[in-house]
Each structure stands twice: as structure tokens, then as C-alpha cells.
Write a protein that holds these residues in place. Structure first.
Motif, PDB file in Angstrom:
ATOM      1  N   ALA A  93     -47.067 -72.685 -28.083  1.00 14.10           N
ATOM      2  CA  ALA A  93     -46.577 -72.448 -26.721  1.00 14.10           C
ATOM      3  C   ALA A  93     -47.537 -73.028 -25.698  1.00 14.10           C
ATOM      4  O   ALA A  93     -47.106 -73.587 -24.677  1.00 14.10           O
ATOM      5  CB  ALA A  93     -46.395 -70.948 -26.490  1.00 14.10           C
ATOM      6  N   SER A  94     -48.834 -72.907 -25.961  1.00 14.71           N
ATOM      7  CA  SER A  94     -49.819 -73.462 -25.033  1.00 14.71           C
ATOM      8  C   SER A  94     -49.679 -74.981 -24.930  1.00 14.71           C
ATOM      9  O   SER A  94     -49.876 -75.566 -23.853  1.00 14.71           O
ATOM     10  CB  SER A  94     -51.235 -73.103 -25.486  1.00 14.71           C
ATOM     11  N   GLU A  95     -49.323 -75.621 -26.037  1.00 13.55           N
ATOM     12  CA  GLU A  95     -49.141 -77.069 -26.026  1.00 13.55           C
ATOM     13  C   GLU A  95     -47.891 -77.472 -25.248  1.00 13.55           C
ATOM     14  O   GLU A  95     -47.792 -78.615 -24.770  1.00 13.55           O
ATOM     15  CB  GLU A  95     -49.055 -77.596 -27.462  1.00 13.55           C
TER      16      GLU A  95
ATOM     17  N   VAL B  26     -45.874 -79.891 -20.783  1.00 11.56           N
ATOM     18  CA  VAL B  26     -44.542 -80.505 -20.729  1.00 11.56           C
ATOM     19  C   VAL B  26     -43.709 -79.848 -19.639  1.00 11.56           C
ATOM     20  O   VAL B  26     -43.026 -80.530 -18.850  1.00 11.56           O
ATOM     21  CB  VAL B  26     -43.843 -80.384 -22.095  1.00 11.56           C
ATOM     22  N   ILE B  27     -43.778 -78.517 -19.590  1.00 13.92           N
ATOM     23  CA  ILE B  27     -43.042 -77.788 -18.550  1.00 13.92           C
ATOM     24  C   ILE B  27     -43.569 -78.161 -17.169  1.00 13.92           C
ATOM     25  O   ILE B  27     -42.791 -78.381 -16.227  1.00 13.92           O
ATOM     26  CB  ILE B  27     -43.146 -76.270 -18.791  1.00 13.92           C
TER      27      ILE B  27
ATOM     28  N   LEU C 148     -35.397 -78.667 -18.089  1.00 16.63           N
ATOM     29  CA  LEU C 148     -36.393 -77.628 -17.809  1.00 16.63           C
ATOM     30  C   LEU C 148     -35.819 -76.231 -18.048  1.00 16.63           C
ATOM     31  O   LEU C 148     -36.468 -75.386 -18.677  1.00 16.63           O
ATOM     32  CB  LEU C 148     -36.876 -77.761 -16.362  1.00 16.63           C
ATOM     33  N   LYS C 149     -34.622 -75.978 -17.549  1.00 18.39           N
ATOM     34  CA  LYS C 149     -34.001 -74.659 -17.746  1.00 18.39           C
ATOM     35  C   LYS C 149     -33.794 -74.378 -19.230  1.00 18.39           C
ATOM     36  O   LYS C 149     -34.016 -73.253 -19.706  1.00 18.39           O
ATOM     37  CB  LYS C 149     -32.667 -74.599 -17.005  1.00 18.39           C
ATOM     38  N   SER C 150     -33.374 -75.382 -19.980  1.00 13.88           N
ATOM     39  CA  SER C 150     -33.148 -75.199 -21.417  1.00 13.88           C
ATOM     40  C   SER C 150     -34.463 -74.898 -22.135  1.00 13.88           C
ATOM     41  O   SER C 150     -34.515 -74.018 -23.013  1.00 13.88           O
ATOM     42  CB  SER C 150     -32.502 -76.459 -21.992  1.00 13.88           C
ATOM     43  N   LEU C 151     -35.517 -75.599 -21.748  1.00 17.06           N
ATOM     44  CA  LEU C 151     -36.817 -75.372 -22.379  1.00 17.06           C
ATOM     45  C   LEU C 151     -37.344 -73.980 -22.058  1.00 17.06           C
ATOM     46  O   LEU C 151     -37.853 -73.275 -22.947  1.00 17.06           O
ATOM     47  CB  LEU C 151     -37.803 -76.433 -21.910  1.00 17.06           C
ATOM     48  N   LEU C 152     -37.235 -73.559 -20.798  1.00 16.59           N
ATOM     49  CA  LEU C 152     -37.704 -72.215 -20.412  1.00 16.59           C
ATOM     50  C   LEU C 152     -36.901 -71.123 -21.120  1.00 16.59           C
ATOM     51  O   LEU C 152     -37.453 -70.101 -21.538  1.00 16.59           O
ATOM     52  CB  LEU C 152     -37.610 -72.045 -18.889  1.00 16.59           C
TER      53      LEU C 152
ATOM     54  N   VAL D 221     -38.186 -71.005 -24.875  1.00 17.67           N
ATOM     55  CA  VAL D 221     -39.486 -70.357 -25.099  1.00 17.67           C
ATOM     56  C   VAL D 221     -39.422 -68.876 -24.738  1.00 17.67           C
ATOM     57  O   VAL D 221     -40.159 -68.058 -25.315  1.00 17.67           O
ATOM     58  CB  VAL D 221     -40.602 -71.063 -24.297  1.00 17.67           C
ATOM     59  N   GLU D 222     -38.539 -68.519 -23.813  1.00 16.17           N
ATOM     60  CA  GLU D 222     -38.404 -67.104 -23.450  1.00 16.17           C
ATOM     61  C   GLU D 222     -37.885 -66.285 -24.625  1.00 16.17           C
ATOM     62  O   GLU D 222     -38.245 -65.109 -24.780  1.00 16.17           O
ATOM     63  CB  GLU D 222     -37.475 -66.965 -22.245  1.00 16.17           C
ATOM     64  N   LYS D 223     -37.065 -66.894 -25.463  1.00 16.27           N
ATOM     65  CA  LYS D 223     -36.553 -66.189 -26.639  1.00 16.27           C
ATOM     66  C   LYS D 223     -37.677 -65.794 -27.596  1.00 16.27           C
ATOM     67  O   LYS D 223     -37.551 -64.851 -28.375  1.00 16.27           O
ATOM     68  CB  LYS D 223     -35.546 -67.071 -27.375  1.00 16.27           C
ATOM     69  N   PHE D 224     -38.796 -66.521 -27.522  1.00 15.00           N
ATOM     70  CA  PHE D 224     -39.931 -66.247 -28.401  1.00 15.00           C
ATOM     71  C   PHE D 224     -41.055 -65.502 -27.676  1.00 15.00           C
ATOM     72  O   PHE D 224     -42.182 -65.451 -28.159  1.00 15.00           O
ATOM     73  CB  PHE D 224     -40.468 -67.555 -28.989  1.00 15.00           C
ATOM     74  N   GLY D 225     -40.747 -64.926 -26.513  1.00 13.58           N
ATOM     75  CA  GLY D 225     -41.707 -64.063 -25.819  1.00 13.58           C
ATOM     76  C   GLY D 225     -42.546 -64.748 -24.766  1.00 13.58           C
ATOM     77  O   GLY D 225     -43.469 -64.126 -24.224  1.00 13.58           O
ATOM     78  N   VAL D 226     -42.267 -66.024 -24.455  1.00 16.86           N
ATOM     79  CA  VAL D 226     -43.037 -66.740 -23.428  1.00 16.86           C
ATOM     80  C   VAL D 226     -42.345 -66.561 -22.084  1.00 16.86           C
ATOM     81  O   VAL D 226     -41.188 -66.956 -21.910  1.00 16.86           O
ATOM     82  CB  VAL D 226     -43.160 -68.241 -23.769  1.00 16.86           C
ATOM     83  N   LEU D 227     -43.065 -65.958 -21.136  1.00 20.68           N
ATOM     84  CA  LEU D 227     -42.502 -65.708 -19.799  1.00 20.68           C
ATOM     85  C   LEU D 227     -43.336 -66.415 -18.747  1.00 20.68           C
ATOM     86  O   LEU D 227     -44.556 -66.521 -18.864  1.00 20.68           O
ATOM     87  CB  LEU D 227     -42.465 -64.203 -19.510  1.00 20.68           C
TER      88      LEU D 227
END
Length: 205
Positions: free
Chosen positions: A95-97, A101-102, A130-134, A137-143
Motif C-alpha cells: 500500500a505504501s508503494e 501513484v495516487i 483515481l476513484k477506482s484505485l481509491l 485500496v479501501e476494500k483492504f483497509g487503506v483510508l
């Protein structure tokens, strides 16, 4: 006459012998009876000591068993916590990597004129990506952390500068230079922000 006297002496001697034997038996029985309570008391004392030792050993074994159970429970709990953490933060490095990109997609939107016919399709494509990427990652706990207009939180924000402002309360975030992100409550990157401070007081008035 002499025979009668001899017979009488003999009978008297016979009569005295049982008396001597009875006396000895009585004394022996008395001695045995006096020793019996002492032997019983000693035996009881030995039994009590053995019982106390057995009770002490049983208590020690019980304490050891309880201690072992507690240690096993602690190990089980720690193992469960480790597994939970591993599941939650396994994607931390990945996620940090993704954050640069975001950031690049957001900068592309900032520098693209969405009102221009020539770039409208590009803008919409980048915005959709961008919306698709956010969302992914939100599905995996990244907010995303976007603290614009909220009080400054040193646990989630990093103050890059401070500006005077009479429009918002002091110590409020007036601008976000780079959004922050967190993974299941753990900060991946703090938000880079500009913080408001009260207007300077003119001390010469």
C-alpha cells in the motif's frame, strides 16, 4: 507328725507360687498399657506430618498446573494477536508503494483543465482511474486522510507551515499539501498540512 508338717509346707509353697506369677503378669500388663498411648500418639503425629506434606505437595502441583494453563492461554492469545496483525498489515508495504501513484493521479487532475474540450476526456479518464484505485485500496483497509478545516492532530498530520488567519480557529488545518493515508488505523503517511495561527497582536498600539 513330721509328714503332716512337710505336707503343709508344700501346700503353702504351692499356694504362694501363683500369687507371684499373677503379680508379674499384672505388672507386665500395666507396663504395656502405659506404653500403648505413647505409641499411638507417635503414630498419629507421623500420620499428621505425612498428611501435611501430601497436602503441601498437592497444592504445589495445583499451582504449577494453573501457572502452566495461564502461560498456555497467554501464548494462545499472543499467537491470535500476531495472526490478526499479520492479516491486517500484510499489505502495508504494498500500500505504501501505491501512494506515489495516487499522488501522481491527483496532481494530474489538479493540472488538467476539465473545462477544456481537448482535455476533458483525459480528465475524466484520470478521475475515473483515481476513484477506482481509491475504492480498491479501501476494500483492504487503506483510508485517505484529508483534514481540511479540522483541528490539527499531530498523530495524523504533519505541519509544514503556519499562517495567520482570522477566518478559522487557531490550530486548524487551512490547506492540505499532500493527503495522508492509514491502514486499519495505522498511519502509513501523515497528511502534510498548513496550520492556522491567530493574527499577530500589535503591541505598539
Amino acid at each position: 507328725m513330721a509328714d503332716k508338717q512337710h505336707q503343709a509346707d508344700k501346700e503353702q509353697a504351692v499356694e504362694q507360687e501363683p500369687l507371684t506369677t499373677d503379680t508379674q503378669d499384672t505388672q507386665a500388663e500395666s507396663s504395656v498399657e502405659s506404653e500403648q498411648p505413647q505409641q499411638d500418639a507417635t503414630y498419629i503425629a507421623e500420620l499428621e506430618q505425612q498428611l501435611a506434606e501430601a497436602t503441601s505437595n498437592a497444592q504445589a502441583e495445583k499451582d504449577n498446573a494453573l501457572r502452566a494453563l495461564a502461560e498456555m492461554e497467554n501464548l494462545r492469545r499472543r499467537a491470535a494477536q500476531d495472526v490478526e496483525k499479520a492479516q491486517k498489515f500484510a499489505l502495508e508495504k504494498f500500500a505504501s508503494e501505491l501512494l506515489p501513484v495516487i499522488d501522481s493521479l491527483e496532481r494530474a487532475l489538479e493540472h488538467t483543465d476539465k473545462e477544456s474540450d481537448a482535455f476533458q476526456a483525459v480528465y475524466e479518464g484520470v478521475e475515473l482511474t483515481l476513484k477506482s484505485l481509491l475504492t480498491t485500496v479501501e476494500k483492504f483497509g487503506v483510508l485517505q486522510i484529508d483534514p481540511t478545516g479540522t483541528p490539527f492532530d499531530p498523530n495524523k498530520h504533519q505541519a509544514m507551515s503556519m499562517v495567520e488567519s482570522d477566518e478559522v480557529a487557531p490550530n486548524s488545518v487551512v490547506a492540505v499539501m499532500m493527503k495522508g493515508y492509514e491502514l486499519n488505523g495505522r498511519i502509513l503517511r501523515p497528511a502534510m498540512v498548513m496550520v492556522a495561527k491567530g493574527p499577530a497582536v500589535d503591541t505598539q498600539a
